[in-house]
Write a protein that holds these residues in place. Structure first.
Motif, short mmCIF file in Angstrom:
data_model
loop_
_atom_site.label_atom_id
_atom_site.label_comp_id
_atom_site.label_asym_id
_atom_site.label_seq_id
_atom_site.Cartn_x
_atom_site.Cartn_y
_atom_site.Cartn_z
N LEU A 1 -32.08 0.96 -92.02
CA LEU A 1 -30.67 1.10 -91.70
C LEU A 1 -30.41 2.40 -90.98
CD1 LEU A 1 -29.28 3.09 -94.11
CD2 LEU A 1 -29.87 1.07 -95.40
N PHE A 2 -29.29 2.42 -90.28
CA PHE A 2 -28.83 3.61 -89.59
C PHE A 2 -27.54 4.06 -90.22
CE2 PHE A 2 -31.64 1.70 -86.52
CZ PHE A 2 -32.25 2.79 -85.92
N LEU A 3 -27.37 5.36 -90.28
CA LEU A 3 -26.14 5.95 -90.82
C LEU A 3 -25.48 6.80 -89.75
CD1 LEU A 3 -27.53 7.35 -94.19
CD2 LEU A 3 -25.90 5.49 -93.96
N GLU A 4 -24.20 6.64 -89.59
CA GLU A 4 -23.38 7.57 -88.82
C GLU A 4 -22.78 8.51 -89.86
OE1 GLU A 4 -20.25 5.52 -86.80
OE2 GLU A 4 -21.61 4.53 -85.42
N ILE A 5 -23.03 9.79 -89.73
CA ILE A 5 -22.52 10.74 -90.72
C ILE A 5 -21.67 11.79 -90.03
CG2 ILE A 5 -23.15 12.53 -92.39
CD1 ILE A 5 -25.64 10.88 -93.03
N THR A 6 -20.49 12.00 -90.57
CA THR A 6 -19.59 13.05 -90.10
C THR A 6 -19.46 14.08 -91.19
OG1 THR A 6 -18.37 11.42 -88.81
CG2 THR A 6 -17.26 13.52 -89.24
N LEU A 7 -19.65 15.34 -90.84
CA LEU A 7 -19.50 16.43 -91.79
C LEU A 7 -18.04 16.87 -91.86
CD1 LEU A 7 -22.64 18.66 -91.02
CD2 LEU A 7 -22.41 16.76 -92.63
N SER A 8 -17.66 17.40 -93.01
CA SER A 8 -16.28 17.85 -93.19
C SER A 8 -16.02 19.19 -92.49
CB SER A 8 -15.93 17.94 -94.67
OG SER A 8 -16.90 18.71 -95.35
N GLN A 9 -17.03 20.03 -92.40
CA GLN A 9 -16.92 21.32 -91.72
C GLN A 9 -18.01 21.41 -90.67
OE1 GLN A 9 -14.51 23.76 -92.51
NE2 GLN A 9 -13.69 22.08 -93.77
N HIS A 10 -17.81 22.28 -89.68
CA HIS A 10 -18.76 22.34 -88.57
C HIS A 10 -19.24 23.75 -88.28
CE1 HIS A 10 -16.88 18.38 -87.99
NE2 HIS A 10 -18.12 18.05 -87.64
N LYS A 11 -19.45 24.49 -89.33
CA LYS A 11 -20.04 25.82 -89.16
C LYS A 11 -21.56 25.69 -89.24
CE LYS A 11 -17.76 27.69 -92.53
NZ LYS A 11 -16.81 27.05 -93.32
N ARG A 12 -22.24 26.67 -88.73
CA ARG A 12 -23.71 26.66 -88.72
C ARG A 12 -24.27 26.41 -90.12
NH1 ARG A 12 -28.15 30.39 -88.87
NH2 ARG A 12 -29.74 29.71 -87.39
N SER B 1 -35.36 -6.11 -84.94
CA SER B 1 -35.68 -5.07 -83.94
C SER B 1 -36.45 -5.72 -82.80
CB SER B 1 -36.51 -3.95 -84.58
OG SER B 1 -35.79 -3.33 -85.60
N PRO B 2 -35.74 -6.30 -81.83
CA PRO B 2 -36.43 -7.01 -80.76
C PRO B 2 -37.22 -6.09 -79.83
CG PRO B 2 -34.07 -6.97 -80.36
CD PRO B 2 -34.30 -6.39 -81.72
N ILE B 3 -36.87 -4.82 -79.79
CA ILE B 3 -37.62 -3.87 -78.97
C ILE B 3 -37.94 -2.65 -79.83
CG2 ILE B 3 -37.56 -2.35 -76.95
CD1 ILE B 3 -35.52 -4.31 -75.73
#
Length: 166
Positions: A70-81, A146-148
């Motif tokens: 499976l694939f996950l799209e993940i969004t973080l709540s904060q975007h600091k280093r 997964s055909p390719i």
């Protein structure tokens, strides 16, 4: 840092090794039109310079029984280093994570996982959420087919010079 220029023989060596990492040096030398000794020297140089990072076997997971990719799209709540480092450090500890990409666009990370079943996945994602590693939201996508699936990069095409801009 200047990039090492690869000549045609270096490129042919990389293409051949990508196709078959178990090829003998004699077979490799023959396929790239070199004698074995200079071929081996080139392979060692390509390894030393980091063009070749290792060799591995391609495993057919279907032979091992049922599993789910499976694939996950993940969004973080904060975007600091620190937020990115915390998340990536936590993800590195999860063996089922086989790829992780920080991307541009509508979410932060695209993660590929291989698990036994959906219950196994649910346990992993709940653990990540309980760790509080900064996940604001995630969406999961189960791979049905997964055909390719290529295990070779188009090396020659990637290294071609664009002559249309001249």
């Amino acid at each position: 840092m200047a990039l090492t220029r690869l000549d045609r023989i270096d490129m042919n060596i990389l293409v051949e090794l990508q196709r078959n990492g178990r090829v003998t040096n004699a077979q490799l030398a023959d396929s790239v039109a070199l004698s074995p000794s200079p071929c081996l020297l080139r392979v060692k140089r390509l390894q030393r310079e980091g063009f070749i990072n290792g060799y591995s076997a391609l495993i057919d997971l279907r032979k091992l029984g049922n599993n789910v990719t499976l694939f996950l799209e993940i969004t973080l709540s904060q975007h600091k280093r620190e937020d990115f480092l915390l998340f990536e450090t936590s993800l590195r500890r999860i063996e089922e994570v086989v790829e992780c990409h920080l991307i541009s666009g509508g979410f932060d990370y695209l993660v590929k996982m291989v698990v036994r079943d959906l219950s196994h996945f649910q346990t992993i994602i709940e653990g990540l959420l309980e760790e509080n590693v900064g996940i604001a939201k995630y969406f999961s996508y189960i791979v049905v087919k997964s055909p390719i699936r290529k295990h070779e990069y188009p090396l020659r095409l990637l290294c071609e010079q664009d002559h249309t801009s001249e």
